[in-house]
Design a protein around this motif. Structure first.
Motif, short mmCIF file in Angstrom:
data_model
loop_
_atom_site.label_atom_id
_atom_site.label_comp_id
_atom_site.label_asym_id
_atom_site.label_seq_id
_atom_site.Cartn_x
_atom_site.Cartn_y
_atom_site.Cartn_z
N ASP A 1 0.83 -1.21 0.00
CA ASP A 1 0.00 0.00 0.00
C ASP A 1 0.86 1.26 0.00
O ASP A 1 0.55 2.24 -0.69
CB ASP A 1 -0.92 -0.01 1.22
CG ASP A 1 -1.98 -1.10 1.14
OD1 ASP A 1 -2.29 -1.53 0.01
OD2 ASP A 1 -2.49 -1.52 2.19
N ARG A 2 1.95 1.25 0.78
CA ARG A 2 2.84 2.42 0.80
C ARG A 2 3.48 2.65 -0.57
O ARG A 2 3.61 3.79 -1.04
CB ARG A 2 3.92 2.22 1.86
CG ARG A 2 3.40 2.24 3.28
CD ARG A 2 2.94 3.64 3.67
NE ARG A 2 2.47 3.68 5.03
CZ ARG A 2 3.25 3.91 6.09
NH1 ARG A 2 4.56 4.09 5.91
NH2 ARG A 2 2.75 3.95 7.30
N ASN B 1 -0.18 -1.55 -9.14
CA ASN B 1 -0.46 -2.48 -8.06
C ASN B 1 0.38 -3.75 -8.16
O ASN B 1 0.94 -4.22 -7.16
CB ASN B 1 -1.96 -2.82 -8.06
CG ASN B 1 -2.35 -3.70 -6.89
OD1 ASN B 1 -1.69 -3.69 -5.86
ND2 ASN B 1 -3.39 -4.48 -7.05
N ALA C 1 3.95 -3.00 -7.23
CA ALA C 1 4.08 -2.78 -5.78
C ALA C 1 4.02 -4.10 -5.03
O ALA C 1 4.79 -4.32 -4.08
CB ALA C 1 2.99 -1.83 -5.31
N ARG D 1 -8.96 -4.36 8.90
CA ARG D 1 -7.94 -3.42 9.33
C ARG D 1 -7.29 -3.84 10.65
O ARG D 1 -6.08 -3.71 10.85
CB ARG D 1 -8.54 -2.02 9.45
CG ARG D 1 -7.57 -0.94 9.90
CD ARG D 1 -6.35 -0.90 8.99
NE ARG D 1 -6.71 -0.62 7.63
CZ ARG D 1 -6.79 0.61 7.12
NH1 ARG D 1 -6.53 1.65 7.87
NH2 ARG D 1 -7.10 0.77 5.85
N ALA E 1 2.23 1.70 -3.44
CA ALA E 1 1.19 2.12 -4.39
C ALA E 1 0.85 3.59 -4.23
O ALA E 1 0.39 4.24 -5.19
CB ALA E 1 -0.06 1.26 -4.20
N MET E 2 1.07 4.16 -3.04
CA MET E 2 0.81 5.59 -2.83
C MET E 2 1.75 6.48 -3.64
O MET E 2 1.45 7.65 -3.90
CB MET E 2 0.92 5.92 -1.34
CG MET E 2 -0.18 5.32 -0.49
SD MET E 2 0.09 5.58 1.29
CE MET E 2 0.05 7.38 1.36
N PHE E 3 2.91 5.96 -4.05
CA PHE E 3 3.85 6.73 -4.85
C PHE E 3 3.58 6.61 -6.34
O PHE E 3 4.40 7.04 -7.16
CB PHE E 3 5.29 6.27 -4.57
CG PHE E 3 5.76 6.58 -3.18
CD1 PHE E 3 6.19 7.85 -2.85
CD2 PHE E 3 5.75 5.60 -2.20
CE1 PHE E 3 6.63 8.14 -1.56
CE2 PHE E 3 6.19 5.88 -0.92
CZ PHE E 3 6.61 7.16 -0.59
N GLY E 4 2.44 6.04 -6.71
CA GLY E 4 2.08 5.92 -8.11
C GLY E 4 2.56 4.66 -8.79
O GLY E 4 2.40 4.53 -10.02
N VAL F 1 -6.74 -5.14 -3.10
CA VAL F 1 -7.63 -4.00 -3.33
C VAL F 1 -9.01 -4.49 -3.75
O VAL F 1 -10.04 -3.99 -3.27
CB VAL F 1 -7.02 -3.06 -4.39
CG1 VAL F 1 -7.96 -1.89 -4.66
CG2 VAL F 1 -5.66 -2.56 -3.93
#
Length: 403
Positions: A92-93, A101, A104, A235, A95-98, A211
């Motif tokens: 997830d971290r 999926n 990542a 979570r 994937a936050m940088f673009g 996801v």
């Protein structure tokens, strides 16, 4: 003689009957009927709870045989699920940088494989080169024990005298030769390689599909409360297991660095190997530190000139582990990750019985996952249930009365 008009007959039910008495009787019948209904519902709920407890006990006893027989399928699946829970936050971290999926997910799995390969290389390479010194260490340990046996010769003579008085018969036994260690490794290698490949392939596809799984759990529920509960459970499980593995990994890394420095200070060979071995074995509660103490004891006695000097490395590690397990780890983890030691030992023995060393490594993450699920879905009150209390703290009947 007629009855007084101010004392109506108790059996009177005509139009002149007292309306207060009629209302009292009807209210009594109305209150008695729900009580009987609630009593029957309580009995039915307790019967269902007893059946659930019996089925759970039967599943707990039968599950090891199913999992051990189908270990080629179930072991990679469980290991992949644990890897997915641990590596999903890293994916997830990234994937936050673009990053896409699938890239990542592959990068997170590749980072885990890199760390594992470095740890195994740091431990196995010096250990293989140290195998040539094993005969000399065994001979040195034999010398120490011979000196100890010489100082305790009176105990040996006493034992021989007792054996002569009691007497005994020697029975000839036939010992069947079993397969050698190399033969066992040759037979087990294809199965191990297959399980490792299945584990990492399933872990990659599970991480890549995280996801879609979250979206399906959140959007395909008919009620908003169910979607919210599913999101909270996912979570909680992910945060608890991933945070535990990361925190314990950092603590074990610190233990490994201290052990490596101590091995270098005490003059032990391959201090990096001892540090890596201490870090890896510390993932196994109770069993790992005991194994480390045994290895340090054998190596110390096999290389030192006297038994007292040979026991110094094991004693130093025992002191370090005492401080780490009783002061450092509880202070860092806190009450969130505090688990009953009995549950830890039960999970350790349970999954070690099923899957051996791999099951022992997976026992604590599996226990954390089950604990997180139970905390959200309801913790059963097994001890109170035996004495007549509800199986769960929130009684369904009480919720019905509140409504």
């Amino acid at each position: 003689m007629s009855l007084p008009t101010d004392t109506p007959h108790p059996e009177q039910t005509g139009p002149d009957a007292d309306p207060g008495n009629m209302q009292g009787g009807s209210s009594a019948r109305q209150t008695g009927r729900p009580r009987r209904t609630m009593g029957f519902a309580a009995q039915e709920l307790r019967l269902i709870s007893a059946l659930v407890v019996l089925l759970s006990i039967g599943l707990f006893l039968a599950l090891p045989f199913v999992l051990s027989i189908g270990s080629v399928v179930f072991l990679p699946l469980v290991a992949a699920i644990v890897l997915t829970i641990v590596l999903s936050p890293l994916a997830d971290r990234l994937a936050m940088f673009g990053i896409p999926n699938y890239l990542a997910s592959f990068a997170a799995l590749l980072a885990f494989l890199g760390i594992l390969a470095l740890a195994l290389t740091a431990v196995l390479s010096p250990a293989v080169s140290m195998l040539d010194e094993v005969p000399a260490m065994i001979a040195r340990i034999g010398e120490h024990f011979s000196h100890l046996q010489g100082s305790l010769a009176w105990l040996t003579r006493l034992n021989e005298q007792i054996a002569g008085i009691v007497g005994g018969q020697q029975n000839d036994q036939v010992v069947l030769a079993g397969p050698t260690v190399l033969q066992q490794l040759a037979l087990a290698t294809p199965s191990v390689v297959l399980e490792v490949l299945l584990t990492f392939l399933m872990a990659f596809f599970m991480i890549e599909a995280r996801v879609r799984l979250r979206r399906r759990l959140l959007l395909e529920r008919q009620h908003f409360g169910a979607s919210l509960k599913a999101a909270r459970v996912m979570r909680a499980v992910q945060d608890r297991v991933a945070a535990y593995i990361l925190t314990v990994g950092l603590i074990n890394l610190g233990v490994g660095l201290i052990v490596a420095f101590g091995a270098w200070a005490l003059g032990l060979g391959a201090p990096v190997m001892w540090g890596g071995l201490a870090a890896l074995l510390n993932f196994l509660p109770y069993i790992g530190p005991l194994t480390m103490i045994a290895l340090l004891t054998l190596f110390g006695l096999g290389t030192a000139d006297s038994p007292v000097v040979g026991l110094i490395p094991a004693a130093a590690y025992l002191g370090l582990h005492t401080v780490e397990s009783n002061l450092v780890t509880p202070a860092i983890l806190g009450a969130r990750f505090t688990m009953n030691p009995v549950l830890i030992l039960l999970a350790l023995s349970y999954f070690s019985w099923i899957w051996g060393v791999t099951g022992a490594l997976l026992s604590v993450p599996i226990l954390l996952t089950i604990t997180a699920l139970v905390d959200h879905l309801g913790r059963p009150n097994l001890v109170g249930f035996i004495f007549g209390e509800p199986l769960f703290s929130t009684d369904v009947l009480e919720l019905g009365e509140a409504d």
